[in-house]
Design an enzyme around this catalytic site. Sequence first.
Site, PDB file in Angstrom:
ATOM      1  N   GLU A 129      11.459   2.879   5.932  1.00 53.90           N
ATOM      2  CA  GLU A 129      11.609   1.561   6.572  1.00 53.90           C
ATOM      3  C   GLU A 129      10.591   1.344   7.681  1.00 53.90           C
ATOM      4  OE1 GLU A 129      12.246  -1.780   6.766  1.00 53.90           O
ATOM      5  OE2 GLU A 129      14.184  -1.234   5.926  1.00 53.90           O
ATOM      6  N   LYS A 205      -0.051  -1.846   4.388  1.00 53.94           N
ATOM      7  CA  LYS A 205       1.343  -2.297   4.404  1.00 53.94           C
ATOM      8  C   LYS A 205       1.618  -3.231   3.233  1.00 53.94           C
ATOM      9  CE  LYS A 205       1.708  -1.768   9.429  1.00 53.94           C
ATOM     10  NZ  LYS A 205       1.394  -2.449  10.711  1.00 53.94           N
TER      11      LYS A 205
END
Lengths: 432, 432
Positions: A129, A205
Amino acid sequence: MEKTGVAIVGMGTVGAGVARLLLDHGDRTARHAGRTLWLTHAVVRDLEKARDVELPEGVLTDDLQRVIDDPEVSVVVQLIGGIEPAKSIMLQLLESGKDVVTANKALLAQHGPELFDRARELGRSIAFEASVAGGIPIIANISQCLSANQIESLQGILNGTCNFIVSKMDAEGADYSVTVAEAQQLGYAEADPTMDVDGTDAAQKLAILAHLAFGARVDWSQIPRRGIDGLQAVDFKYAKHLGYRIKLIALARLTESGLALDVSPMLVKIGQPLAEVRANYNAVGVVGDAVGPVFFQGQGAGQMPTASAVVADLIDTAVGRTSITFETLELWAKGHERVGLADVGSLVSRYYLRFNVQDVPSVLSKISGALGRNGISIASVYQHDVDLSKEGIVPVVIVTKNTSQSAVDTALEELKSVDAIDAVAETFKILD
Amino acid sequence: MEKTGVAIVGMGTVGAGVARLLLDHGDRTARHAGRTLWLTHAVVRDLEKARDVELPEGVLTDDLQRVIDDPEVSVVVQLIGGIEPAKSIMLQLLESGKDVVTANKALLAQHGPELFDRARELGRSIAFEASVAGGIPIIANISQCLSANQIESLQGILNGTCNFIVSKMDAEGADYSVTVAEAQQLGYAEADPTMDVDGTDAAQKLAILAHLAFGARVDWSQIPRRGIDGLQAVDFKYAKHLGYRIKLIALARLTESGLALDVSPMLVKIGQPLAEVRANYNAVGVVGDAVGPVFFQGQGAGQMPTASAVVADLIDTAVGRTSITFETLELWAKGHERVGLADVGSLVSRYYLRFNVQDVPSVLSKISGALGRNGISIASVYQHDVDLSKEGIVPVVIVTKNTSQSAVDTALEELKSVDAIDAVAETFKILD
């Protein structure tokens, strides 16, 4: 109460934050995990270095083997940056039967398939996460909460340093170099901010999010990317006049020819949630076919926001939710690629084009001619403040209707040979 | 592939949406659940009614007993509104060994403790993502993703009908009654919108969120609430002039004396994410002690956004994540109340106060006197457009510094007897 042994490998800023949450707020984590998360080892390279947290006697060590050999440790928070030795350590931890929680986006973006395959073989899990957008729980939201949806597009502000810089340039009309220096002074930019400002960090990302959201296997280095270095104050001014802000956007969009990915500064309409993301905040907008547009905003980095994501992963891993998710989603598993990559040239959007020209009337017809030949319609022409012109050079901004990047590239190539056009000074996609 | 039998009880708009996701996108749900979610029964009252989805032969039934008796059905989506027979049916389903997924906020806000206790006794789970904020996965985010945090405050726009109305009043300067009629025509407000516009719906949702985020056991009817009915166009105008929009905010804030809850129209600074939530969108801002401010926005109602939340719950239940969460969190369990309710009078904020006065100079000294006696400092005084005054009555707006609601109430009570003050026309908290 049951205990789950936890070790932290790498006690930098985030590691210290994680230790603090475990040590100072054990009641809280126990309540959410239904068991005590018990910090047993904190592995560091240098035992003498001053740290941001006080650890209980015997926890600090420079010997990774103690973690590997300790049967009471079932989850390890691995907070070492870069590729090696991070990768070898992660494999070693998985092989010794530990589940892993990590924040290392570069490692996952580069070696995700190998690491996840190995974890699956070993019946272990990797939670990540904290690897994207820090405190925003975007990984859980995409892989669980929005799982009823075909995600159609995803737009993110994934780099806080860049957003700090462009927000300041927008608000203050400041130059890029001045703003970077200010960001460095305030600690929002590294001494060498290259990986942030050139779009590398955002592309890594985006590669992870594109895998989760669309099932694409993406080599982050193949994502077309353009950073914010070189942005000029004048374009922020013109954009604002037209009703837009300039943001570094990481974009993934499902098209007929596959998944189009792009990291670049784009114009976002003022009042749209992404346009209003200020300072060093991150944000992600997701459009799902059932849920419609959903928007998430929060701190994308920093000690405690990142530690918040890491500890949520720790709790999920300790209670068993992570292993269920990890098993059902088959992340980065071979044969599970659901979509190929589209040529970014096929990405359709409106465009902002700024030309520096010497003679407006004659040039306009040439520009509109070249655009027309490439099937590009002009939505508006904007000729700004003549006082900005120097030595007879005048900026002209053209906003196009929807067109493809390849059409724009071809038209601009044709215009290079026009004498009266001093330069094709700037082009931005407009995010609609 | 393994199969999990699913039944839907109540085939209104959302039920049809859920059926559509299960029938038309079975591949997608199977991929996220690692098994087929197989729709076996859809229970309705009236078999003849036209429906928004085509069901396979034999699925539609008006006999709930078929669901109860079918051992292949392990999860039931219960989409019946109101308290009864919804409550009895839920208990019956739990007792027959089914896990339940529901969107019924009124039922949970009223009978959560009893229903959750019973589910626990029976080893079953209740999932309720769709009960608050529709497509925004706020339940999962608070109870899982932010679990490393002590949540300090929560601010929500939880009613889409109200947000549609106040956004339109703000944008168009329109009157309340005109705007409600428009919202009804467009399907954004019910024929009888009372439960929406008087704050009941938002208070019920806030009660659920307050339990999840703070561990408070709240009777929703005890939450102080004021709706948007009666808001005047003039205050939207003055608020905008001062840099604010008026939004119906559901607020929960941890104070020294406990958890303060309030549902009322408040002023939100333009540019803040909550202020920019438009049309019928919902949004929730959460502040956690580790993560800092996080913000979520999406469709709070509607067929497919709500169905998206229901099917995410279905998947979580089918794979076993729901039961883990349900067990560890001990929702609404006796003895797990972690915080008491604070008197809303203790809630500190700045205030917007509009007075209609007859004689400005003499009145101002009386107003500032009464405020001063109650320890309230004035931040600014704003006397608006004299052309708005009729029959010598002039609106005066005062913005206070931080103060408590009880101090404001006392001061306004004192001012009631001042002749030259025609009325204390309006008071709003300012959300900072």
